[in-house]
Write a protein that holds these residues in place. Structure first.
Motif, PDB file in Angstrom:
ATOM      1  N   ALA A  93       0.828  -1.203   0.000  1.00 49.32           N
ATOM      2  CA  ALA A  93       0.000   0.000   0.000  1.00 49.32           C
ATOM      3  C   ALA A  93       0.867   1.259   0.000  1.00 49.32           C
ATOM      4  CB  ALA A  93      -0.911   0.008   1.228  1.00 49.32           C
ATOM      5  N   GLY A  94       0.305   2.314  -0.516  1.00 46.97           N
ATOM      6  CA  GLY A  94       0.984   3.604  -0.485  1.00 46.97           C
ATOM      7  C   GLY A  94       1.050   4.133   0.942  1.00 46.97           C
ATOM      8  N   PHE A  95       2.056   4.942   1.193  1.00 49.28           N
ATOM      9  CA  PHE A  95       2.207   5.537   2.517  1.00 49.28           C
ATOM     10  C   PHE A  95       3.049   6.796   2.386  1.00 49.28           C
ATOM     11  CE2 PHE A  95       5.627   2.517   1.935  1.00 49.28           C
ATOM     12  CZ  PHE A  95       6.750   3.269   2.237  1.00 49.28           C
ATOM     13  N   ASP A  96       2.956   7.629   3.381  1.00 47.45           N
ATOM     14  CA  ASP A  96       3.767   8.834   3.486  1.00 47.45           C
ATOM     15  C   ASP A  96       5.031   8.499   4.271  1.00 47.45           C
ATOM     16  OD1 ASP A  96       3.958  11.934   3.488  1.00 47.45           O
ATOM     17  OD2 ASP A  96       4.167  11.375   5.612  1.00 47.45           O
ATOM     18  N   ASN A  97       6.202   8.830   3.728  1.00 47.40           N
ATOM     19  CA  ASN A  97       7.468   8.529   4.407  1.00 47.40           C
ATOM     20  C   ASN A  97       7.495   9.058   5.830  1.00 47.40           C
ATOM     21  OD1 ASN A  97       9.217   6.920   2.889  1.00 47.40           O
ATOM     22  ND2 ASN A  97       9.911   8.633   1.648  1.00 47.40           N
ATOM     23  N   ALA A  98       7.042  10.299   6.016  1.00 47.13           N
ATOM     24  CA  ALA A  98       7.085  10.899   7.359  1.00 47.13           C
ATOM     25  C   ALA A  98       6.172  10.151   8.331  1.00 47.13           C
ATOM     26  CB  ALA A  98       6.704  12.373   7.292  1.00 47.13           C
ATOM     27  N   ALA A  99       5.003   9.704   7.860  1.00 50.27           N
ATOM     28  CA  ALA A  99       4.079   8.974   8.727  1.00 50.27           C
ATOM     29  C   ALA A  99       4.670   7.627   9.128  1.00 50.27           C
ATOM     30  CB  ALA A  99       2.734   8.781   8.022  1.00 50.27           C
ATOM     31  N   LEU A 100       5.301   6.924   8.192  1.00 50.20           N
ATOM     32  CA  LEU A 100       5.906   5.636   8.533  1.00 50.20           C
ATOM     33  C   LEU A 100       7.115   5.839   9.436  1.00 50.20           C
ATOM     34  CD1 LEU A 100       6.089   2.624   8.457  1.00 50.20           C
ATOM     35  CD2 LEU A 100       7.173   2.775   6.200  1.00 50.20           C
ATOM     36  N   ASP A 101       7.893   6.871   9.190  1.00 42.57           N
ATOM     37  CA  ASP A 101       9.043   7.163  10.041  1.00 42.57           C
ATOM     38  C   ASP A 101       8.583   7.443  11.476  1.00 42.57           C
ATOM     39  OD1 ASP A 101      11.885   7.402  10.139  1.00 42.57           O
ATOM     40  OD2 ASP A 101      11.699   9.584  10.173  1.00 42.57           O
ATOM     41  N   ALA A 102       7.513   8.210  11.621  1.00 40.44           N
ATOM     42  CA  ALA A 102       6.988   8.528  12.955  1.00 40.44           C
ATOM     43  C   ALA A 102       6.417   7.288  13.633  1.00 40.44           C
ATOM     44  CB  ALA A 102       5.919   9.613  12.847  1.00 40.44           C
ATOM     45  N   LEU A 103       5.682   6.453  12.898  1.00 39.33           N
ATOM     46  CA  LEU A 103       5.120   5.230  13.467  1.00 39.33           C
ATOM     47  C   LEU A 103       6.234   4.291  13.921  1.00 39.33           C
ATOM     48  CD1 LEU A 103       2.684   3.323  14.025  1.00 39.33           C
ATOM     49  CD2 LEU A 103       2.973   2.502  11.666  1.00 39.33           C
ATOM     50  N   HIS A 104       7.223   4.111  13.077  1.00 41.57           N
ATOM     51  CA  HIS A 104       8.346   3.232  13.394  1.00 41.57           C
ATOM     52  C   HIS A 104       9.097   3.748  14.623  1.00 41.57           C
ATOM     53  CE1 HIS A 104      12.082   0.937  12.680  1.00 41.57           C
ATOM     54  NE2 HIS A 104      11.287   0.096  12.043  1.00 41.57           N
ATOM     55  N   ALA A 105       9.370   5.031  14.665  1.00 45.14           N
ATOM     56  CA  ALA A 105      10.083   5.623  15.795  1.00 45.14           C
ATOM     57  C   ALA A 105       9.293   5.462  17.094  1.00 45.14           C
ATOM     58  CB  ALA A 105      10.372   7.094  15.519  1.00 45.14           C
ATOM     59  N   ALA A 106       7.996   5.718  17.039  1.00 41.92           N
ATOM     60  CA  ALA A 106       7.162   5.575  18.238  1.00 41.92           C
ATOM     61  C   ALA A 106       7.109   4.122  18.696  1.00 41.92           C
ATOM     62  CB  ALA A 106       5.747   6.092  17.959  1.00 41.92           C
ATOM     63  N   GLY A 107       7.023   3.209  17.748  1.00 35.42           N
ATOM     64  CA  GLY A 107       6.917   1.800  18.084  1.00 35.42           C
ATOM     65  C   GLY A 107       8.188   1.204  18.647  1.00 35.42           C
TER      66      GLY A 107
ATOM     67  N   ALA B  86      12.226  10.081  15.281  1.00 31.57           N
ATOM     68  CA  ALA B  86      12.137   9.925  13.827  1.00 31.57           C
ATOM     69  C   ALA B  86      13.447  10.371  13.200  1.00 31.57           C
ATOM     70  CB  ALA B  86      10.964  10.732  13.287  1.00 31.57           C
ATOM     71  N   GLN B  87      13.862   9.655  12.155  1.00 30.92           N
ATOM     72  CA  GLN B  87      15.176   9.899  11.565  1.00 30.92           C
ATOM     73  C   GLN B  87      15.134  10.427  10.138  1.00 30.92           C
ATOM     74  OE1 GLN B  87      17.292   6.193  12.019  1.00 30.92           O
ATOM     75  NE2 GLN B  87      17.032   6.199  14.217  1.00 30.92           N
ATOM     76  N   GLY B  88      13.950  10.636   9.591  1.00 31.38           N
ATOM     77  CA  GLY B  88      13.855  11.126   8.223  1.00 31.38           C
ATOM     78  C   GLY B  88      14.244  10.087   7.182  1.00 31.38           C
ATOM     79  N   ILE B  89      13.965   8.831   7.455  1.00 31.00           N
ATOM     80  CA  ILE B  89      14.339   7.732   6.561  1.00 31.00           C
ATOM     81  C   ILE B  89      13.471   7.754   5.303  1.00 31.00           C
ATOM     82  CG2 ILE B  89      14.319   5.201   6.340  1.00 31.00           C
ATOM     83  CD1 ILE B  89      15.010   5.128   9.362  1.00 31.00           C
ATOM     84  N   ASP B  90      14.080   7.473   4.178  1.00 29.07           N
ATOM     85  CA  ASP B  90      13.346   7.299   2.927  1.00 29.07           C
ATOM     86  C   ASP B  90      12.829   5.861   2.891  1.00 29.07           C
ATOM     87  OD1 ASP B  90      12.329   7.149   0.370  1.00 29.07           O
ATOM     88  OD2 ASP B  90      14.286   7.215  -0.620  1.00 29.07           O
ATOM     89  N   TRP B  91      11.726   5.615   3.567  1.00 35.08           N
ATOM     90  CA  TRP B  91      11.162   4.269   3.655  1.00 35.08           C
ATOM     91  C   TRP B  91      10.749   3.754   2.292  1.00 35.08           C
ATOM     92  CZ3 TRP B  91      11.713   1.099   7.555  1.00 35.08           C
ATOM     93  CH2 TRP B  91      12.000   1.635   8.814  1.00 35.08           C
ATOM     94  N   ARG B  92      10.153   4.596   1.477  1.00 35.67           N
ATOM     95  CA  ARG B  92       9.709   4.150   0.154  1.00 35.67           C
ATOM     96  C   ARG B  92      10.892   3.600  -0.639  1.00 35.67           C
ATOM     97  NH1 ARG B  92       5.451   2.387  -2.074  1.00 35.67           N
ATOM     98  NH2 ARG B  92       4.292   3.994  -1.033  1.00 35.67           N
ATOM     99  N   GLY B  93      11.999   4.336  -0.699  1.00 32.71           N
ATOM    100  CA  GLY B  93      13.178   3.885  -1.424  1.00 32.71           C
ATOM    101  C   GLY B  93      13.743   2.599  -0.850  1.00 32.71           C
ATOM    102  N   ARG B  94      13.805   2.515   0.460  1.00 35.20           N
ATOM    103  CA  ARG B  94      14.337   1.321   1.121  1.00 35.20           C
ATOM    104  C   ARG B  94      13.485   0.094   0.798  1.00 35.20           C
ATOM    105  NH1 ARG B  94      15.579   1.418   7.492  1.00 35.20           N
ATOM    106  NH2 ARG B  94      17.225   2.775   6.728  1.00 35.20           N
TER     107      ARG B  94
END
Length: 131
Positions: A9-23, A28-36
């Motif tokens: 599914a599509g997602f916003d990099n910042a939203a996934l970065d924030a979710l991952h960091a909180a979890g 949050a580290q500003g990771i390019d999750w989509r590219g990764r």
């Protein structure tokens, strides 16, 4: 709370970065999750409540028979609702559809009831080197 799930599914990099960091308990580290994910993953599953990303799991793989479940995370407000189990079930279905024969997961001991009892994994011997 109605949750929807999407394979790759599509997602916003910042939203996934924030979710991952909180979890996982860091800033949050500003990771390019989509590219990764596009470079290294068989797929991923996103869970949404309305437009908000509330869960995520990544399926890394070897390009063949083995997939590896990583980064399973559920937002605090969505925990206890079966979101994690549904994320893993969708990842299992995605791995099967891709022709994988094995799905691996590593977890800390306190997560054994989730992965073994709720998600149906079985324990195996494994090795690990901290790098």
């Amino acid at each position: 709370m109605t949750i929807t799930y999407g394979w790759r599914a599509g997602f916003d990099n910042a939203a996934l970065d924030a979710l991952h960091a909180a979890g996982f308990g860091y800033a949050a580290q500003g990771i390019d999750w989509r590219g990764r994910l596009e470079r290294h993953s068989l797929g991923w599953v996103c869970a949404y409540h309305d437009e908000a990303l509330v869960g995520f799991v990544n399926l890394a793989w070897d390009g063949g028979a083995h997939a590896i479940l990583v980064d399973t995370v559920v937002a605090p407000q969505a925990r206890g609702l079966g979101v994690g189990t549904a994320l893993v079930a969708a990842a299992v279905a995605g791995a099967k559809a891709a022709g994988c024969q094995w799905l691996h997961v590593d977890y800390e001991p306190h997560l054994a009831p989730f992965y073994l009892d709720a998600c149906g994994f079985r324990p195996t011997a494994a090795g690990l080197i901290a790098l």
